[in-house]
Design a protein around this motif. Structure first.
Motif, PDB file in Angstrom:
ATOM      1  N   THR A   1     -11.283 -10.981   5.697  1.00 16.73           N
ATOM      2  CA  THR A   1     -10.848 -10.150   6.838  1.00 16.73           C
ATOM      3  C   THR A   1      -9.354 -10.237   7.099  1.00 16.73           C
ATOM      4  OG1 THR A   1     -11.376 -11.976   8.329  1.00 16.73           O
ATOM      5  CG2 THR A   1     -13.075 -10.280   8.035  1.00 16.73           C
ATOM      6  N   GLY A   2      -8.657 -11.089   6.326  1.00 20.48           N
ATOM      7  CA  GLY A   2      -7.213 -11.220   6.531  1.00 20.48           C
ATOM      8  C   GLY A   2      -6.448 -10.055   5.921  1.00 20.48           C
ATOM      9  N   GLU A   3      -5.135 -10.212   5.870  1.00 17.94           N
ATOM     10  CA  GLU A   3      -4.311  -9.128   5.313  1.00 17.94           C
ATOM     11  C   GLU A   3      -4.580  -8.976   3.818  1.00 17.94           C
ATOM     12  OE1 GLU A   3      -0.030  -9.215   6.076  1.00 17.94           O
ATOM     13  OE2 GLU A   3       0.282  -8.280   4.122  1.00 17.94           O
ATOM     14  N   LEU A   4      -4.800  -7.737   3.409  1.00 16.35           N
ATOM     15  CA  LEU A   4      -5.001  -7.433   1.993  1.00 16.35           C
ATOM     16  C   LEU A   4      -3.893  -6.464   1.585  1.00 16.35           C
ATOM     17  CD1 LEU A   4      -6.713  -7.763  -0.548  1.00 16.35           C
ATOM     18  CD2 LEU A   4      -8.234  -5.961   0.298  1.00 16.35           C
ATOM     19  N   ARG A   5      -3.034  -6.937   0.698  1.00 21.78           N
ATOM     20  CA  ARG A   5      -1.796  -6.204   0.433  1.00 21.78           C
ATOM     21  C   ARG A   5      -1.742  -5.694  -1.008  1.00 21.78           C
ATOM     22  NH1 ARG A   5       4.087  -8.776   1.721  1.00 21.78           N
ATOM     23  NH2 ARG A   5       2.979  -9.156   3.674  1.00 21.78           N
ATOM     24  N   ALA A   6      -1.363  -4.456  -1.162  1.00 14.93           N
ATOM     25  CA  ALA A   6      -1.122  -3.911  -2.496  1.00 14.93           C
ATOM     26  C   ALA A   6       0.328  -4.165  -2.867  1.00 14.93           C
ATOM     27  CB  ALA A   6      -1.415  -2.409  -2.508  1.00 14.93           C
ATOM     28  N   ILE A   7       0.533  -4.746  -4.044  1.00 15.51           N
ATOM     29  CA  ILE A   7       1.897  -4.990  -4.527  1.00 15.51           C
ATOM     30  C   ILE A   7       2.050  -4.419  -5.934  1.00 15.51           C
ATOM     31  CG2 ILE A   7       2.230  -7.069  -3.128  1.00 15.51           C
ATOM     32  CD1 ILE A   7       1.703  -8.745  -5.664  1.00 15.51           C
ATOM     33  N   GLY A   8       3.294  -4.265  -6.365  1.00 10.31           N
ATOM     34  CA  GLY A   8       3.548  -3.739  -7.707  1.00 10.31           C
ATOM     35  C   GLY A   8       3.919  -2.268  -7.649  1.00 10.31           C
TER      36      GLY A   8
END
Lengths: 168, 566
Positions: A105-112
């Motif tokens: 449930t925490g932050e889910l971040r897309a990177i790249g």
């Protein structure tokens, strides 16, 4: 500080993605604040990292499945998923599994290689933060979160498929 | 047919706006060509040899007359007044202007049409039997199933960037007319022993560079589980399909690498987590969609119309057309008509704006305003009264749409080939036309009976040459066009891949080689044998020998199916 999109807003962000260079092992990393650590570093030096007592961030590469961190999710302030190329779609499955199967449930971040035209799909799969590629206009990209006002399928952002809501 | 509600329409409108923005950003330089590429492909836009090509979606091949009129109108205003039907039952426009493509999509949206996911590494247009809903041999109408899948696959957020394209076909008839075993996923609608309806699931089939017949991954999947099971199957593919080599990225490679049992096990394991979840299909939704496909207002007619029988008896040309183009129908007094887009001198599958308007008029007058595109690149009017057949034939003939060659040698499936397509190794349309010229005697063609001859300009196999009795594949040798010939393929329940007969031929040789192959059949057939039957009885040798007889062919040709061992 760089800017990311988080919860639909452009915000300043202090997290730094730590990458291991070719041939470098987990031992090479010097820990500091707000680091998004590679999976290999987390796995090799878990006890040390926990002992630091600071918020922990980890990133998965596109070939690294969420199973590898499924039991550790409670420790993380941020989980990031890397899109080495935007056309590599494995991260969408990773995100759904983290949210829907493993209950993250925490932050889910897309990177790249994170771009305007993929944000809508990313949002649907459970991402809530997007480190839009640095050379792109992040303010313009923000609009990509809302390209469509409805969706047919069940996904993280809308667990009921349209046909269950249409019928209501 | 399925008609949009306000939500379906809104999504299509929003898609047009999204695409318009993408093209504008590309022209402004903020979205690079490489970044645009997958986006435009998912809206059907290729950049071809002479410019763009736009592939318009025709979901499961079904069109309303007003939609076809719109396609005619678009072809006139934005293209060269011609469209091309494809083996995915879609339509390609070969000469649109890049800058005008948003306008075209806007026009399409006004008639509930689009170009969504007609290309790209995503779930493509769902295809099915062109005789769906009227075929006497079908268990149930597959079109509601197709529409359920269309909505599920449209903008599926998890599967927009798969390792490679993903094609699904559905068949509900005793005889498979949708080539389901040559698809990434083939769905055969069946009932189980307790009478429950569902699907048998095939996976890992496909043509292309490495042709493979699909394998059964689940013998029976109840209808309500259709979407969750496919979500699981696609998820296994999305996660584990190869992404390092585009030639090995289709699901067939994954299925073969794991073995079908292990692949099926992984799908089941994944499915166990999502089975019975919210994406479980409801009867209410299925029935809502099925209601759109309710039978039209058929009249009560005698099974045989006397005037029709008399016309057949008295008119040889009409009788020949009826024999090849008219199929039986579930409802007494009705028939399904296939209009041939395989006239001599025309690129197979091409249809002019004038013909489109004419077909739309025929559909309105004689077939409840609807028509279907076949994967063999013809057009079907599915609901014609027997007593109207003579008039339909007369009107269709005036438009060049009544060549009596359906299922015959000149009813060739053929891709646009090297004349237009940037991927092609060789031209395909001139080969088709040369073969057509050689076999221009309709009586002889009728005597030869059922033979499929398919032509692909490269190993992507858009022309389905692998499943043709006689397949022709364009290959490139030192920048020259050569043609590899396969024999013995077939579609249907006994889908079989053709075998390569040997070194490839020059363009000039191909019609003679086809003639040689046909002659072996003619000389050896029994009264009841089709070409494929004779081939299966005799084996490849006599065909091979005759094809090369008198040809001084050194063994120079590199076999184009070099990955057959994958």
């Amino acid at each position: 500080m760089s800017k990311i999109i988080k919860n639909g807003q452009i915000v300043e962000d202090a997290w730094q993605v730590v990458k291991l260079a070719e041939g470098e092992t987990a031992d090479a990393v010097t820990f500091g604040a707000n680091q998004l650590l590679p999976l290999a570093v987390w796995q090799a030096r878990k006890d040390e990292i926990l002992a630091l007592g600071a918020p922990i961030g980890v990133w998965l590469d596109s070939a690294e499945g969420p199973e590898a961190i499924a039991g550790d999710l409670a420790h993380f302030a941020v989980v990031a998923v890397n899109f080495p190329k935007f056309a590599d779609g494995r991260g969408y499955s990773t995100a759904r599994l983290l949210r829907e199967r493993y209950g993250y449930t925490g932050e889910l971040r897309a990177i790249g290689d994170v771009l305007h035209d993929q944000l809508f799909f990313m949002k649907r799969c459970g991402f809530d933060a997007y480190a839009v590629r640095a050379d792109k206009d992040i303010a313009a990209a923000l609009a990509g979160l809302n390209d469509f006002s409805e969706t047919y399928q069940a996904a993280v952002d809308q667990p009921q498929p349209l046909f269950r809501r249409r019928a209501a | 047919m399925y008609r949009y509600d306000s939500i379906d329409q809104q999504l299509i409108n929003e898609r047009v706006a999204q695409y318009r923005g993408q093209i504008a950003r590309n022209l402004a330089g903020t979205l690079s060509d490489d970044e645009l590429r997958p986006l435009r492909l998912q809206n059907g836009l290729y950049i071809q040899r002479h410019g763009p090509m736009l592939r318009i979606a025709i979901p499961y091949g079904l069109l309303a007359a007003d939609q076809l009129r719109k396609l005619a109108d678009i072809s006139r205003r934005y293209d060269k007044s011609v469209g091309h039907f494809t083996t995915r039952q879609n339509m390609q426009l070969n000469w649109p202007k890049f800058e005008e493509t948003p306008e075209i999509l806007g026009e399409l949206a006004t008639v509930e049409m689009h170009a969504i996911q007609t290309s790209g590494n995503c779930i493509r247009n769902i295809t099915t039997d062109p005789f769906a809903g009227v075929a006497p041999d079908e268990l149930t109408d597959p079109r509601p199933w197709c529409e359920v899948l269309r909505q599920w696959s449209t903008f599926h957020p998890e599967f927009a960037f798969l390792p490679r394209k993903f094609k699904i076909a559905v068949n509900a008839a005793a005889e498979d007319r949708a080539v389901i075993r040559a698809h990434d996923v083939g769905l055969e609608i069946v009932t189980n022993e307790s009478g429950e309806i569902g699907v048998r699931v095939f996976a890992g089939g496909g043509m292309g560079r490495t042709p493979v017949i699909g394998k059964v991954v689940r013998e029976f999947l109840p209808r309500q589980h259709l979407l969750t099971y496919l979500d699981a199957l696609l998820r296994v593919y999305n996660r584990y399909g190869r992404r390092d080599n585009m030639y090995k990225a289709r699901i067939k490679i994954l299925v073969n690498a794991l073995g079908v049992e292990e692949f099926a096990r992984q799908v089941e394991e994944e499915w166990a987590f999502i089975k019975d979840g919210p994406a479980t299909l409801t009867d209410g939704e299925f029935n809502r969609i099925a209601a759109h496909f309710a039978p039209p207002a058929y009249e009560s007619l005698p099974a045989n119309d006397t005037a029709f029988d008399e016309a057949v008896a008295g008119n040889k040309a009409f009788a020949a057309w009826v024999k090849r183009s008219v199929r039986p129908h579930k409802v007494p007094g009705y028939a399904a008509v296939t209009l041939s887009l395989k006239a001599a001198g025309v690129a197979p599958g091409d249809i002019s704006d004038v013909q489109m308007d004419a077909v739309a008029d025929l559909a309105d007058r004689f077939s409840f305003g609807e028509l279907r595109v076949t994967h063999e690149q013809n057009v079907v009017l599915a609901d014609v009264r027997q007593r109207d057949l003579l008039e339909v034939w007369t009107l269709a003939r005036a438009q060049g749409l009544a060549t009596a060659n359906i299922g015959l040698l000149t009813d060739m499936i053929c891709c646009p080939g090297g004349d237009l397509c940037a991927l092609a190794n060789a031209r395909s349309v001139p080969i088709a036309q040369a073969i057509h010229q050689k076999f221009d005697d309709l009586d002889y063609l009728h005597d030869l009976g059922d033979i499929s001859l398919n032509i692909s300009g490269c190993m992507n196999s858009c022309g389905h040459h692998h499943v043709a009795n006689i397949g022709v594949l364009g290959v490139d040798k030192n920048n020259e066009e050569w043609y590899q010939v396969t024999v013995g393929g077939q579609q249907g329940n006994a889908t079989t891949l053709g075998k390569v007969i040997g070194p490839s031929f020059s363009a000039e040789e191909v019609p003679d080689v086809v003639e040689a192959l046909v002659n072996v059949y003619v000389e050896n057939r029994t009264d009841s044998e089709r070409f494929i039957d004779t081939f299966q009885r005799l084996g490849i040798e006599p065909f091979k020998e005759r094809a090369y007889q008198g040809r001084d062919r050194k063994k120079t040709a590199k076999q184009a199916t070099g990955e057959a061992n994958v």
